[in-house]
Design a protein around this motif. Structure first.
Motif, PDB file in Angstrom:
ATOM      1  N   MET A  87       0.833  -1.207   0.000  1.00 57.61           N
ATOM      2  CA  MET A  87       0.000   0.000   0.000  1.00 57.61           C
ATOM      3  C   MET A  87       0.867   1.257   0.000  1.00 57.61           C
ATOM      4  O   MET A  87       0.584   2.223  -0.715  1.00 57.61           O
ATOM      5  N   ALA A  88       1.929   1.233   0.805  1.00 58.72           N
ATOM      6  CA  ALA A  88       2.811   2.398   0.881  1.00 58.72           C
ATOM      7  C   ALA A  88       3.487   2.661  -0.458  1.00 58.72           C
ATOM      8  O   ALA A  88       3.655   3.816  -0.873  1.00 58.72           O
ATOM      9  N   ALA A  89       3.877   1.594  -1.166  1.00 55.16           N
ATOM     10  CA  ALA A  89       4.513   1.762  -2.473  1.00 55.16           C
ATOM     11  C   ALA A  89       3.529   2.312  -3.496  1.00 55.16           C
ATOM     12  O   ALA A  89       3.879   3.182  -4.311  1.00 55.16           O
ATOM     13  N   VAL A  90       2.294   1.822  -3.452  1.00 56.60           N
ATOM     14  CA  VAL A  90       1.269   2.341  -4.370  1.00 56.60           C
ATOM     15  C   VAL A  90       1.022   3.818  -4.094  1.00 56.60           C
ATOM     16  O   VAL A  90       0.908   4.628  -5.022  1.00 56.60           O
ATOM     17  N   GLN A  91       0.952   4.183  -2.824  1.00 56.35           N
ATOM     18  CA  GLN A  91       0.713   5.579  -2.481  1.00 56.35           C
ATOM     19  C   GLN A  91       1.871   6.474  -2.910  1.00 56.35           C
ATOM     20  O   GLN A  91       1.668   7.583  -3.424  1.00 56.35           O
ATOM     21  N   ALA A  92       3.110   5.996  -2.709  1.00 55.72           N
ATOM     22  CA  ALA A  92       4.280   6.821  -3.001  1.00 55.72           C
ATOM     23  C   ALA A  92       4.593   6.904  -4.486  1.00 55.72           C
ATOM     24  O   ALA A  92       5.074   7.934  -4.960  1.00 55.72           O
ATOM     25  N   TYR A  93       4.310   5.822  -5.232  1.00 53.76           N
ATOM     26  CA  TYR A  93       4.784   5.772  -6.616  1.00 53.76           C
ATOM     27  C   TYR A  93       3.691   5.465  -7.640  1.00 53.76           C
ATOM     28  O   TYR A  93       3.924   5.625  -8.848  1.00 53.76           O
ATOM     29  N   GLY A  94       2.533   5.012  -7.206  1.00 54.67           N
ATOM     30  CA  GLY A  94       1.488   4.633  -8.149  1.00 54.67           C
ATOM     31  C   GLY A  94       0.765   5.828  -8.741  1.00 54.67           C
ATOM     32  O   GLY A  94       0.803   6.943  -8.204  1.00 54.67           O
ATOM     33  N   GLY A  95       0.084   5.583  -9.839  1.00 51.16           N
ATOM     34  CA  GLY A  95      -0.692   6.631 -10.483  1.00 51.16           C
ATOM     35  C   GLY A  95      -1.970   6.926  -9.717  1.00 51.16           C
ATOM     36  O   GLY A  95      -2.405   6.136  -8.873  1.00 51.16           O
TER      37      GLY A  95
END
Length: 380
Positions: A97-105
């Motif tokens: 979730m943290a990766a999606v928030q930091a780097y996801g569209g």
């Protein structure tokens, strides 16, 4: 300098202690007596309680229904979870979730973060590569079809994927012909995705994920430099937090047992040989703790150092791998034959400790990585 945790971080740890207070570490069959997995799925009831306590959305921003906390808060919660061998994908789900928030569209964030924070969608990460020893990003190839916003095609194998049979999406690192690493969110049930059962020393079911011409929409792919390295560092640091919590509980078990067990009319805890071994393991735990918080703080703050954050993460994992192994081995020794009794939970902690020791690389792998970093960034 103030080394105390913030009120919000302490509140997260307190909430975690409340949730995990009544979790029994031997609620499933012993891995020593079970052929295959100890359970068909993770602890869904505990997952629901974590949702109710807002601990699944710990790292999410307020706009996605989260608390907006950091890696330090997550590690505090993971530390508590490991004391009771909590059978939930808290680390993998939170890190993904943290990766999606930091780097996801924006579309991907809107689609996943709130649902994952409410426990409706479960995420995990394929971080072991093909063999568990090679870099995970090299185990799968990715190519994008022609045209703006075109789909990606994945081919390869990821092994030892935690909770692979329970998660709705697996975050899979893959490398491109241009030597870039992307992160693809692969649905568990999807054309071209074939899982195969594997089992951890802890008795949990893992999955080998075979991808054959697996088509993933562009919106479900994170193609940002540094995203995989950041996610891998967070996963590794979280693993260190799990090792610390497990080690602390095991040392307490040893203390309680040796304080009650008597030989020659005295508690064995009063014998010098026993006290010295326990003291050595306490020192291991304190070293595991200080290196963990250094790595978590670097990830949370983005602070610069002499070495990249990967250096602090490597040091933390070296101590976690070696330290947790020594703690459980000493505990088995101090418990004598009682430590091998399958009706007593110590053998479960030993099995989980071995899994954590090797997860995301043993100490030797991180020593090699640290050596490479030191060679590339001379301290002088």
């Amino acid at each position: 300098m103030d080394f105390t945790f913030s009120e919000e971080q302490q509140a997260a740890a307190e909430a975690a202690r409340g949730v995990f207070a009544d979790v029994a570490p031997d609620a499933v069959p012993s891995p020593a007596l079970t052929t295959g997995a100890v359970a068909d799925e993770f602890d869904r009831a505990l997952w629901a309680r974590l949702t109710d306590a807002d601990l699944l959305s710990l790292l999410s921003a307020e706009e996605y229904g989260g608390a907006g906390l950091d890696a330090v808060a997550l590690c505090l919660v993971l530390r508590e979870s490991a004391k009771v061998l909590a059978r939930v994908p808290l680390l993998e789900n939170s890190a993904a979730m943290a990766a999606v928030q930091a780097y996801g569209g924006p579309e991907l964030r809107a689609e996943l973060l709130e649902r994952a924070g409410r426990g409706e969608v479960v995420l995990t990460v394929a971080a072991s590569g093909r063999t568990g020893h090679d870099p995970a990003e090299l185990a799968v190839t990715a190519r994008q079809e022609e045209g703006e916003g075109a789909d990606w095609i994945l081919d390869g194998v990821q092994t030892a994927v935690p909770w692979a049979y329970d998660a709705d999406y697996v975050v899979v690192p893959a490398h491109t012909a241009a030597d870039r690493t992307i992160l693809a969110l692969v649905p568990r049930v999807h054309d071209g995705v074939t899982p195969a059962e594997q089992f951890s020393t802890s008795g949990e079911r893992l999955g080998e994920l075979r991808l054959e011409s697996t088509r993933i929409a562009a919106r479900d792919v994170i193609d940002v430099e540094g995203a995989w390295e950041w996610l891998r560092d967070l996963l590794t640091t979280g693993t260190c937090a799990l090792a610390l919590g497990l080690g602390e509980r095991v040392l307490r078990m040893s203390s309680e047992y040796t304080s009650k067990r008597e030989q020659f009319g005295f508690p064995v805890a009063t014998f010098q040989a026993v006290a010295v071994q326990a003291a050595d393991r306490y020192i291991d735990l304190r070293a595991m703790e200080v290196t963990l918080w250094q790595a978590a703080w670097r990830i949370a703050s983005g602070a610069r150092g002499t070495l990249p954050v990967a250096g602090d993460v490597a040091v933390a994992k070296i101590w976690a791998s070696e330290g947790v192994r020594r703690v459980v081995q000493t505990a088995q020794h101090l418990h004598g034959g009682f430590g091998a009794d399958v009706d007593y939970p110590l053998h479960r902690y030993h099995a989980w400790a071995k899994h954590l020791e090797l997860s995301l690389g043993p100490a030797a792998a991180h020593e090699e990585a640290l050596g490479d970093l030191l060679a590339a960034h001379p301290l002088g």
